[in-house]
Design a protein around this motif. Structure first.
Motif, PDB file in Angstrom:
ATOM      1  N   VAL A  88       1.019   4.697   1.118  1.00 39.19           N
ATOM      2  CA  VAL A  88       0.317   5.544   2.077  1.00 39.19           C
ATOM      3  C   VAL A  88       0.604   7.013   1.819  1.00 39.19           C
ATOM      4  CG1 VAL A  88       0.033   6.077   4.532  1.00 39.19           C
ATOM      5  CG2 VAL A  88       0.382   3.710   3.801  1.00 39.19           C
ATOM      6  N   THR A 130       8.173   3.475   7.294  1.00 38.75           N
ATOM      7  CA  THR A 130       7.167   3.862   8.295  1.00 38.75           C
ATOM      8  C   THR A 130       6.479   5.162   7.890  1.00 38.75           C
ATOM      9  OG1 THR A 130       8.520   2.858  10.039  1.00 38.75           O
ATOM     10  CG2 THR A 130       6.788   4.391  10.729  1.00 38.75           C
ATOM     11  N   GLY A 183      -2.324  -9.929   8.216  1.00 40.04           N
ATOM     12  CA  GLY A 183      -2.538  -8.636   7.577  1.00 40.04           C
ATOM     13  C   GLY A 183      -3.662  -8.621   6.566  1.00 40.04           C
ATOM     14  N   CYS A 229       4.686   3.559   3.481  1.00 38.84           N
ATOM     15  CA  CYS A 229       4.147   2.343   2.861  1.00 38.84           C
ATOM     16  C   CYS A 229       3.596   1.419   3.947  1.00 38.84           C
ATOM     17  CB  CYS A 229       5.222   1.585   2.080  1.00 38.84           C
ATOM     18  SG  CYS A 229       6.300   2.603   1.064  1.00 38.84           S
ATOM     19  N   ASN A 230       2.691   0.565   3.541  1.00 43.29           N
ATOM     20  CA  ASN A 230       2.255  -0.566   4.358  1.00 43.29           C
ATOM     21  C   ASN A 230       2.499  -1.836   3.565  1.00 43.29           C
ATOM     22  OD1 ASN A 230       1.398   0.765   6.691  1.00 43.29           O
ATOM     23  ND2 ASN A 230      -0.659   1.128   5.859  1.00 43.29           N
ATOM     24  N   ARG A 231       2.877  -2.899   4.309  1.00 44.61           N
ATOM     25  CA  ARG A 231       3.112  -4.184   3.659  1.00 44.61           C
ATOM     26  C   ARG A 231       2.377  -5.262   4.454  1.00 44.61           C
ATOM     27  NH1 ARG A 231       9.244  -6.049   3.052  1.00 44.61           N
ATOM     28  NH2 ARG A 231       9.095  -5.870   5.340  1.00 44.61           N
ATOM     29  N   TYR A 232       1.500  -6.003   3.776  1.00 41.52           N
ATOM     30  CA  TYR A 232       0.724  -7.083   4.386  1.00 41.52           C
ATOM     31  C   TYR A 232       1.242  -8.393   3.785  1.00 41.52           C
ATOM     32  CZ  TYR A 232      -2.162  -2.895   4.946  1.00 41.52           C
ATOM     33  OH  TYR A 232      -2.598  -1.617   5.201  1.00 41.52           O
ATOM     34  N   GLU A 248       0.850  -1.197   0.000  1.00 42.13           N
ATOM     35  CA  GLU A 248       0.000   0.000   0.000  1.00 42.13           C
ATOM     36  C   GLU A 248       0.883   1.243   0.000  1.00 42.13           C
ATOM     37  OE1 GLU A 248      -3.347   2.308   2.772  1.00 42.13           O
ATOM     38  OE2 GLU A 248      -2.302   0.526   3.539  1.00 42.13           O
ATOM     39  N   GLY A 259      -5.385  -2.117  10.863  1.00 37.43           N
ATOM     40  CA  GLY A 259      -4.257  -2.478  10.007  1.00 37.43           C
ATOM     41  C   GLY A 259      -4.436  -3.841   9.381  1.00 37.43           C
TER      42      GLY A 259
END
Length: 262
Positions: A120, A147, A158, A150-153, A118, A232
């Motif tokens: 962000v 931080t 997640g 980005c987001n990482r699942y 993602e 999240g």
């Protein structure tokens, strides 16, 4: 030989003396009936009301409980049913262009797993895609502290599968399957008959490394919410179940019976 002399004066004196003892409370001997005479009958004292005796306890009968057991329907144990978490969590829309599904290689690349990236913030890109069918993904977020950017699942903590109001994370798993000419993201049931096996996304061609998974029609990413709070966790989401499983194997033609030898 002795003779008894009956004197009237002596009898009277004896009677007076007995009466005096009775009045003074000194006990006197009860007169015994003369030999040959009928025994004296004392007047009956007034009878007190007899206490009512308790009714005898009735013996316990096993006929009634037995009849109740026979009349009651038998208890049928049913297997536990998976409970949907749709009533606890909501699914909210996200900007689809900020998310990508990636087939990320495991080890030497013979197997792969689902990653979701993602974007962000626009401070710097989180990934770059190159080419098509299949598109290669360069996960730039692995090279800096992402931080707030980005987001990482990367696993089931997640992301999970959801169809309509049903959160299927406990009864479905999302797995990447490599084929000769394609790589598929498959939603597979983990319990008996919760629903069909479904193709969720595909790369559109064979390749190696990090590959872009393009969602099939109807599938998208949505955010999990608890009330008004965004969590999240994201859903690989579809509004409704597909009309049929997309990964059904073709049926084999029936083999004609062999004719008996003549």
């Amino acid at each position: 030989m002795k003779y008894t002399v009956h004197s009237p004066r002596l009898a009277l004196a004896t009677a007076v003396l007995a009466a005096g003892f009775a009045g003074s409370g000194v006990p006197t001997a009860q007169a015994q009936p003369a030999q040959g005479s009928a025994p004296a009958v004392s007047a009956p004292s007034p009878a007190l009301p007899a206490a009512k005796a308790p009714a005898p306890a009735k013996p316990l009968s096993t006929a009634a409980p037995q009849a109740a057991l026979e009349a009651a329907p038998p208890t049928v144990k049913t297997p536990p049913v998976a409970v949907s978490q749709g009533a606890m969590f909501d699914a909210r829309e996200v900007i689809q262009d900020r998310f990508i599904l990636v087939a990320a290689p495991i080890g030497k690349g013979e197997r792969a797993q689902l990653n979701i990236y993602e974007q962000v913030s626009n401070r710097r890109p989180c990934y770059v895609t190159v080419g098509a069918s299949p598109a290669q993904v360069d996960p730039l977020l692995g090279r800096f502290d992402f931080t707030g950017i980005c987001n990482r699942y990367i696993d089931g903590n997640g992301y999970s599968l959801r169809v309509g109001g049903s959160d299927l994370g406990t009864v479905y798993r999302l797995g990447v399957v490599r084929q000769a000419n394609d790589t598929l993201l498959i939603a597979s049931p983990t319990k008996s008959n919760p629903g069909p096996e479904m193709v969720v996304a595909r790369t559109g061609g064979a390749g190696s490394g990090f590959l872009l998974l393009v969602p099939e029609p109807g599938w998208k990413v949505m955010r999990r919410h608890f009330g008004t709070r965004a969590l999240g966790h994201v859903y690989v989401y579809r509004d409704s179940w597909p009309s049929e499983a997309l990964t059904q194997q073709p049926q084999q033609a029936p083999v004609p019976p062999s004719l008996p030898a003549s």
